[in-house]
Write an enzyme that holds these catalytic residues in place. Structure first.
Site, mmCIF file in Angstrom:
data_model
loop_
_atom_site.group_PDB
_atom_site.id
_atom_site.type_symbol
_atom_site.label_atom_id
_atom_site.label_comp_id
_atom_site.label_asym_id
_atom_site.label_seq_id
_atom_site.Cartn_x
_atom_site.Cartn_y
_atom_site.Cartn_z
ATOM 1 N N LYS A 1 -3.498 7.190 -22.449
ATOM 2 C CA LYS A 1 -3.000 7.482 -23.791
ATOM 3 C C LYS A 1 -1.483 7.339 -23.830
ATOM 4 C CE LYS A 1 -6.693 10.829 -24.733
ATOM 5 N NZ LYS A 1 -7.354 10.575 -26.008
ATOM 6 N N TYR B 1 0.836 -1.203 0.000
ATOM 7 C CA TYR B 1 0.000 0.000 0.000
ATOM 8 C C TYR B 1 0.872 1.254 0.000
ATOM 9 C CZ TYR B 1 -3.598 3.339 1.423
ATOM 10 O OH TYR B 1 -4.461 4.389 1.467
ATOM 11 N N PHE C 1 -9.331 21.238 -23.680
ATOM 12 C CA PHE C 1 -9.904 19.897 -23.761
ATOM 13 C C PHE C 1 -11.137 19.902 -22.844
ATOM 14 C CE2 PHE C 1 -10.441 15.454 -22.570
ATOM 15 C CZ PHE C 1 -10.730 14.973 -23.834
ATOM 16 N N THR C 2 -12.116 19.058 -23.138
ATOM 17 C CA THR C 2 -13.406 19.136 -22.420
ATOM 18 C C THR C 2 -13.233 19.083 -20.900
ATOM 19 O OG1 THR C 2 -13.580 16.750 -22.771
ATOM 20 C CG2 THR C 2 -14.829 18.156 -24.275
ATOM 21 N N PHE D 1 -22.358 15.488 -23.530
ATOM 22 C CA PHE D 1 -22.096 14.515 -24.594
ATOM 23 C C PHE D 1 -21.894 13.103 -24.060
ATOM 24 C CE2 PHE D 1 -17.561 14.088 -23.799
ATOM 25 C CZ PHE D 1 -17.262 15.273 -23.128
ATOM 26 N N ASP E 1 0.145 19.480 -20.888
ATOM 27 C CA ASP E 1 -0.711 18.294 -20.895
ATOM 28 C C ASP E 1 -0.075 17.315 -21.875
ATOM 29 O OD1 ASP E 1 -2.562 16.303 -21.352
ATOM 30 O OD2 ASP E 1 -4.296 17.637 -21.415
ATOM 31 N N ARG F 1 -17.110 15.404 -31.968
ATOM 32 C CA ARG F 1 -16.269 16.427 -31.351
ATOM 33 C C ARG F 1 -16.682 17.760 -31.971
ATOM 34 N NH1 ARG F 1 -13.455 14.437 -26.780
ATOM 35 N NH2 ARG F 1 -15.567 15.000 -26.303
HETATM 36 N N1 F0G Z 1 -6.096 15.772 -21.744
HETATM 37 C C1 F0G Z 1 -6.237 15.351 -23.010
HETATM 38 C C2 F0G Z 1 -5.492 16.049 -24.108
HETATM 39 C C3 F0G Z 1 -7.057 14.259 -23.286
HETATM 40 O O1 F0G Z 1 -7.190 13.853 -24.539
HETATM 41 C C4 F0G Z 1 -7.738 13.608 -22.231
HETATM 42 C C5 F0G Z 1 -8.637 12.494 -22.479
HETATM 43 C C6 F0G Z 1 -7.565 14.090 -20.931
HETATM 44 C C7 F0G Z 1 -6.724 15.171 -20.725
HETATM 45 C C8 F0G Z 1 -8.255 13.451 -19.773
HETATM 46 O O2 F0G Z 1 -7.679 12.228 -19.502
HETATM 47 O O3 F0G Z 1 -9.513 10.567 -19.891
HETATM 48 O O4 F0G Z 1 -7.490 9.978 -18.538
HETATM 49 O O5 F0G Z 1 -9.183 11.536 -17.656
HETATM 50 N N2 F0G Z 1 -9.105 12.213 -23.594
HETATM 51 C C9 F0G Z 1 -9.979 11.085 -23.875
HETATM 52 C C10 F0G Z 1 -10.377 11.079 -25.318
HETATM 53 C C11 F0G Z 1 -11.151 10.998 -22.986
HETATM 54 O O6 F0G Z 1 -11.166 10.202 -25.691
HETATM 55 O O7 F0G Z 1 -9.903 11.898 -26.115
HETATM 56 P P1 F0G Z 1 -8.518 11.002 -18.867
#
Ligand code: F0G
Length: 482
Positions: A266, A80, A132-133, A455, A223, A389
């Site tokens: 990713k 842990y 990013f969203t 979405f 990022d 998107r």
């Molecule tokens: N930043 C970028 C550039 C991303 O593409 C994503 C996630 C995140 C942050 C957030 O990371 O999903 O691990 O919490 N992109 C995914 C996509 C969801 O489908 O493009 P996460």
């Protein structure tokens, strides 16, 4: 991965790996696809995997692992606290990025939560190349405002400019003059800029941005979720970097940054995330939040097995043969679609191939979500799942009015090391068919609309019975073919 010249004169991407574990796929007939789309409320996020043939929704957490990663997972140390696996990951990140500290988190948006909670206050301005969203949602939640400073070329869907993800340094100076450095807690650069089609920034641009930030005492935040594609493009497209190794480019970029965070869903071919930090005082502030929201400081919500896989995956990311696979498949798909006269984002980026729904469906108004409608139509015509998107992925304005997005894209993600070229060719064929029948495709309207990140869960209906028409045309052209 090599682009190999065949004796017929064709040049095709050639996979530099072999497949040793497979997952069976089904391609349901069009009648079922029509039903499944209705059951999913015309939102591809709500489709069930059993109804999907090629899942091009995302590259997040669905990249294929290597034999070396699987082997490493078996030796994970699951203590842990004080796990040796954590130390391995910390050391690997330190080796690659040269940052002294690492805080683990369960995925990318968890890092964004920690960073925004630590640095963003009501009234803060956060400049970035593009939002990013989840990033934007976390900054807004803390009362901050996102200001996008992408170069003008970045929003042109078709272009030959190699670095459409660059941040406009002139605009950055202007924002700093206008608001004052004190109201800017950090400047964020997003590698492989997701929402404009996986487009990279150059190392030169990152250096210029960092120089301006340093002059004003503003921290830089990278990022790095889509860093692997960006690294490949820097090596391929930036003449000054042609003779640098991927490792050297990584370090040169990291040296310009104060904070680097990433989604390991990713970056690193596994699942997890984390924040690398240079400054001790900043570390102390962020560190408090990790046990509260993520987990103890030596796992942060990640499984130790995934951490072992990330360590190996990060090393694989330094191999040009490995990281070229995604971009080369995307380039192939983009080139074939351009040849067929289909509107796609160019130059080809990382992450996936992006159809320009605004041009594909000029007759569907943005308030009827052309990219969402195209996603539904493509699924019906092929069993391929893409991701909207565009306007659906935006939040409404505070007064409830629709905020039309600057780009209206259907993203067809290319998870790394997952698809074969014949599967990609199938997707291309069905897109070409759909383009020939684009006049049949109509719009969508919400029937259930969540207030935040709509979405993900929102449900919609077609604005006419266009989907049944489309299925009839498909049967007339392709008969009982799947
Ligand atoms: N930043 C970028 C550039 C991303 O593409 C994503 C996630 C995140 C942050 C957030 O990371 O999903 O691990 O919490 N992109 C995914 C996509 C969801 O489908 O493009 P996460």
């Amino acid at each position: 991965m090599a682009n190999v010249r065949f004796s017929t004169g064709d040049s095709l991407p050639l996979e530099m790996h072999k497949v040793r574990i497979v997952q069976k796929l089904d391609l349901p007939p069009i009648e079922r696809r029509l039903e499944a789309m209705a059951e999913a409320g015309n939102n591809t996020f709500l489709l069930q995997n059993r109804d999907i043939f090629l899942d091009m929704l995302t590259d997040s957490g669905v990249n294929a692992m290597s034999d070396q990663q699987l082997a490493a997972m078996m030796v994970a140390d699951d203590s842990y606290a004080g796990s040796a696996t954590f130390t391995k990951l910390e050391n690997k990140l330190n080796e690659l990025f040269g940052m002294p500290h690492f805080l683990p988190a369960h995925q990318g948006r968890a890092c964004e939560h920690i960073i925004a909670s630590t640095l963003v206050k009501p009234g803060s301005i956060v400049p970035m190349n593009f939002h990013f969203t989840t990033t934007k949602a976390h900054i807004m939640r803390k009362g901050g405002t996102v200001v996008e400073l992408l170069i003008d070329e970045g929003l042109k869907t078709t272009s030959e400019f190699p670095f459409k993800g660059n941040l406009d340094v002139g605009k950055l100076r202007h924002v700093i003059d206008e608001h004052g450095a004190d109201s800017i807690p950090f400047v964020r650069l997003e590698a492989g800029t997701n929402l404009i089609g996986g487009q990279p920034f150059s190392l030169r641009n990152a250096r210029e941005v960092a120089e301006v930030c340093r002059a004003h005492g503003i921290p830089t935040v990278l990022d790095a979720s889509l860093l692997q594609d960006n690294l490949y493009f820097i090596k391929q497209r930036e003449s000054a970097c042609r003779d640098m190794s991927i490792r050297e480019i990584t370090r040169a970029l990291a040296d310009e940054m104060d904070v680097i965070y990433f989604s390991a869903r990713k970056l690193g071919f596994a699942k997890g995330g984390g924040i690398c930090v240079r400054d001790d005082a900043l570390l102390a502030k962020m560190r408090e939040l990790i046990p509260l929201f993520e987990g103890f400081l030596t796992y942060g919500g990640m499984s130790v097995r995934e951490m072992e896989a990330i360590v190996v995956g990060l090393d694989e990311t330094m191999d040009e043969d490995v990281i070229s696979q995604g971009p080369q498949f995307i380039q192939f798909m983009t080139d074939e679609l351009v040849r067929a006269g289909i509107p796609v984002v160019t130059p080809a980026g990382g992450l996936g191939c992006h159809l320009n729904a605004m041009e594909f469906l000029p007759h569907v108004p943005q308030c009827e979500y052309p990219a969402g409608a195209l996603a539904a139509a493509l699924y019906i015509a092929s069993g391929v799942r893409g991701m909207e998107r565009g306007t659906m992925s935006e939040a409404r304005e505070p007064d409830g009015s629709e905020a039309p997005s600057q780009m209206e894209l259907l993203r067809l993600a290319m998870p790394r090391r997952v698809f074969t070229l014949s599967q990609v060719k199938y997707a291309i064929d069905r897109i070409v068919w759909l383009h020939g029948h684009r006049d049949l495709i109509g719009g969508l309207a919400f029937t259930e609309e969540p207030a935040v990140l709509r979405f993900f869960f929102g449900r919609l209906r077609p604005t006419s019975d266009w989907q049944a028409e489309l299925a009839r045309a498909f049967r007339a052209d392709l008969g009982d073919s799947l």
